[in-house]
Each structure stands twice: as C-alpha cells, then as structure tokens.
Enzyme design. Structure first.
Site, PDB file in Angstrom:
ATOM      1  N   LYS A   1       0.840  -1.200   0.000  1.00  0.00           N
ATOM      2  CA  LYS A   1       0.000   0.000   0.000  1.00  0.00           C
ATOM      3  C   LYS A   1       0.877   1.253   0.000  1.00  0.00           C
ATOM      4  O   LYS A   1       2.074   1.190   0.239  1.00  0.00           O
ATOM      5  CB  LYS A   1      -0.916  -0.016   1.224  1.00  0.00           C
ATOM      6  CG  LYS A   1      -0.179   0.016   2.554  1.00  0.00           C
ATOM      7  CD  LYS A   1      -1.152  -0.070   3.727  1.00  0.00           C
ATOM      8  CE  LYS A   1      -0.396  -0.050   5.057  1.00  0.00           C
ATOM      9  NZ  LYS A   1      -1.311  -0.083   6.213  1.00  0.00           N
TER      10      LYS A   1
ATOM     11  N   TYR B   1      11.882  31.354   4.568  1.00  0.00           N
ATOM     12  CA  TYR B   1      10.638  32.080   4.841  1.00  0.00           C
ATOM     13  C   TYR B   1      10.574  32.533   6.297  1.00  0.00           C
ATOM     14  O   TYR B   1      11.073  31.871   7.201  1.00  0.00           O
ATOM     15  CB  TYR B   1       9.431  31.190   4.544  1.00  0.00           C
ATOM     16  CG  TYR B   1       9.164  30.985   3.075  1.00  0.00           C
ATOM     17  CD1 TYR B   1       8.879  32.050   2.236  1.00  0.00           C
ATOM     18  CD2 TYR B   1       9.194  29.701   2.522  1.00  0.00           C
ATOM     19  CE1 TYR B   1       8.633  31.858   0.881  1.00  0.00           C
ATOM     20  CE2 TYR B   1       8.937  29.493   1.177  1.00  0.00           C
ATOM     21  CZ  TYR B   1       8.668  30.582   0.366  1.00  0.00           C
ATOM     22  OH  TYR B   1       8.423  30.387  -0.970  1.00  0.00           O
TER      23      TYR B   1
END
Length: 366
Positions: free
Chosen positions: A35, A261
């Site tokens: 998965k 940032y």
C-alpha cells in the site's frame, strides 16, 4: 550529474523477503503489503519483484491500488485492507478480495455479490481485538454468522485482526490478550461455518516477536523495505531506499542576514549555505527544518537552516568543501530513513510513504 531520486535496491528487497520468510514455519503464507505506493518505493516495480520472488498474497489499502496492480500484470491474490462500500462492486469485478470490517459492510457485499451472480466470492473478515480502528466487534459474531448462513454468494477466505503494539515489549500482555481473543473468535467461526479459512494477525513486528500469531499467514509491510521497528531486528534487514539530491546553488551569507521564509534562520556569523533540490512538495516535511535533520555532502554533515520550502531547503556548508551539482544524501543504508525520521520526532513510515511521485525512482537490480 544526477538529480533528485530515490534509489531502490531490489536485491535488498529480496534479502528482506527471504529473511522474513525464514522466520516462518513451512506452510505459513506470506502477504506482502504494498500500500501507499509500496511505502514510497514504487508499487508496480516492487510488486513485480515480489511476485517473481514468490510472495503468496499482496495487500493494499484501497481498491484503486488493487486495480492498478491488476492492470499491470499482478496475478497473485490481492487483499484490500480498507475498501469503501462504494468500491465493493469494483473488488468483485476485478477479482480482488475485500476485508469486511463491519456488519453493514457484510450486508453490502452480500447484496453486491448476489447482484453480480457470484458464488463463494472470497472475502476476509476483520475483527477488532483492541486496536479500535476498523473491525467487527467480537460481540457481533452472531449477526455475522446469521448473514453468512443465509447465502452462498460469498465465502470467508480469511479472518484477520490488527495488533496494536507488537513492537512494544512493555505491551506484551496486551498483545497476547489480542491473540487470545482472535483465537476464540476464529474457533467459533470455524465451528459454525463448518470449514477452515486463512488466519492472519501478525505484521512485521508480530512476525519477529510473536510466533504464536503467525497462524496460517502473516502480513509484512515495513520489514520488506528494511525496518523492523527494533534496532536488534534492523541488523538483519537492509534498507531498500536511498534518497539523494544535489546542490543547486551556493551562497555566501553575511552575519545578521536571514535565511528562508519568515526569516526563520538568522546568521550569527558569516556563513556559506547550499540550496538542495528537494522540499515538502517532495515529502521532506517542515519538521525537518530548523536543524532537525542533517544531510551528508562529500562525507560531512550539513544541518538544515530555517523553514523547509516546497521545492528546496537550505543547509549550512560553511565548513564543507562542495560545489554546485555535488550529491546530497538525505538517507541511505547507513544514515537510514529511521535515523532521519526519529531525529525529527517522527517514524520511518511517514517519511518513506511521503516521498512524492515527482521524485524519480531508480531501480538497482544488482
């Protein structure tokens, strides 16, 4: 010069598969869990290799993943661990086996199977023995038996549960209580249904820590990719994935200047920084910023600086001799995904499954 890539070592995958299989008694089936894009490693290539190696079953989370496997040549049985009710018809039409985890869902699959003129369509039942995630409650067994006794549209191919803490030795008593509860519910089902079915509870940690939970099949995910949730077990496994990138730009930064940032790092001295071509848009999440991760450049460690950006992040290379284009190792077989993740307060599963598809996968076969 090579760009950002996840190198996937298929020989390491083979080693892990063989090691995990060696822990089982003869006749115990092996289910390979692929998965979440095979835990980030590439569901198609990994599954083809595992089918070649002889896995007995595959497991995915959702029906869409199973369809992708069927459409690319995977012929072994596929278990869908968390199907949604609206995809049950797709399961039937694509010959994949759904896990039924509620009484209502059992009612739905019976209706769909009957409408599709099925007989003895294989399903797996999941019972909740303590994880309290998905699963039929133990006290609902009579309802389950009543529904199954009135139809031949489906047949129970397997019964499963999920261990909550198989990697935690301090929770041994709880895990053994789960295994006891599972044994009781499967005995009751066999007696009432009048036939045998596959039984599976053990995940990777269960395989390694709880032989009593091997039953007739085991499910392994993270172990296939090189991690055993325990440093003692990790010694026998080989990390399959190595995440690498490159230096995009070098910059001299003066004392007092800010980096990234929100001015999230401020230089306390003159320094040299490198920009790495990888960011949270690729799966290197913001938790790895602010020095919570280090990458290796030319054999030396370079800590992250400030906030991780979407497509890049910055590291301190003041004392490292490097140039644009030099290779950057995010994790590999020595500095593993487990090391990187745990140093930042998370787990290897989250790091590996978060690696996005825009990161090129490069498969190594020898």
């Amino acid at each position: 010069m090579q760009g950002t890539r996840l190198e996937v070592n298929l020989k390491a995958l083979e080693h892990n598969f063989n090691y995990l299989k060696s822990q089982l008694d003869p006749g115990v089936l092996f289910m390979a869990v692929v998965k979440a894009n095979a835990y980030g490693h590439g569901i198609i290539e990994i599954s083809k290799k595992l089918q070649e190696l002889g896995t007995d079953y595959f497991a995915v989370a959702y029906t869409e993943e199973a369809i992708e496997l069927r459409d690319t040549g995977i012929t072994k049985p596929i278990l869908v661990l968390h199907p949604q009710s609206h995809t049950l018809v797709d399961c039937i039409q694509r010959c994949v086996e759904p896990v039924i985890y509620s009484v209502d869902m059992l009612d739905n699959i019976l209706a769909f199977a009957k409408a599709e003129s099925q007989k003895n369509y294989p399903i797996h039942l999941e019972f909740n023995t303590g994880l309290n995630r998905i699963g039929i409650e133990l006290e609902e067994i009579d309802q389950v038996l009543e529904l199954l006794s009135n139809t031949d549209a489906v047949k129970v191919r397997g019964v499963q549960s999920h261990l909550a803490a198989s990697e935690d030795h301090d929770e041994r008593e709880f895990t053994e209580s789960q295994l006891d509860a599972f044994e009781k519910v499967t005995q009751q089902l066999e007696e009432k249904l009048g036939y045998k079915f596959l039984k599976h509870t053990d995940n990777t940690s269960g395989i390694l820590n709880y032989k009593a939970g091997h039953h007739s099949m085991v499910r392994s995910g993270i172990g296939l990719y090189g991690y055993g949730n325990d440093l003692e077990h990790d010694k026998h496994l080989m990390p399959v994935g190595s995440l690498k990138s490159q230096v995009s730009q070098l910059r001299e930064v003066k004392k007092g200047a800010s980096i990234s940032y929100n001015r999230s790092h401020k230089a306390t001295t003159d320094m040299k920084i490198a920009v790495i071509a990888l960011g949270h848009g690729d799966g290197i999440n913001r938790i790895y910023g602010y020095g919570n991760a280090q990458v290796k450049i030319n054999g030396s460690w370079a800590p992250t600086l400030g906030i991780i950006c979407m497509d890049m992040f910055m590291v301190d290379v003041t004392d490292i001799d490097c140039k644009v284009g030099d290779e950057v190792i995010i994790f590999d077989e020595k500095h593993t995904a487990r090391d990187l993740a745990e140093n930042a307060g998370t787990i290897s599963y989250e790091l590996l499954t978060g690696i996005q598809k825009r990161v090129q996968r490069e498969y190594i076969i020898s």
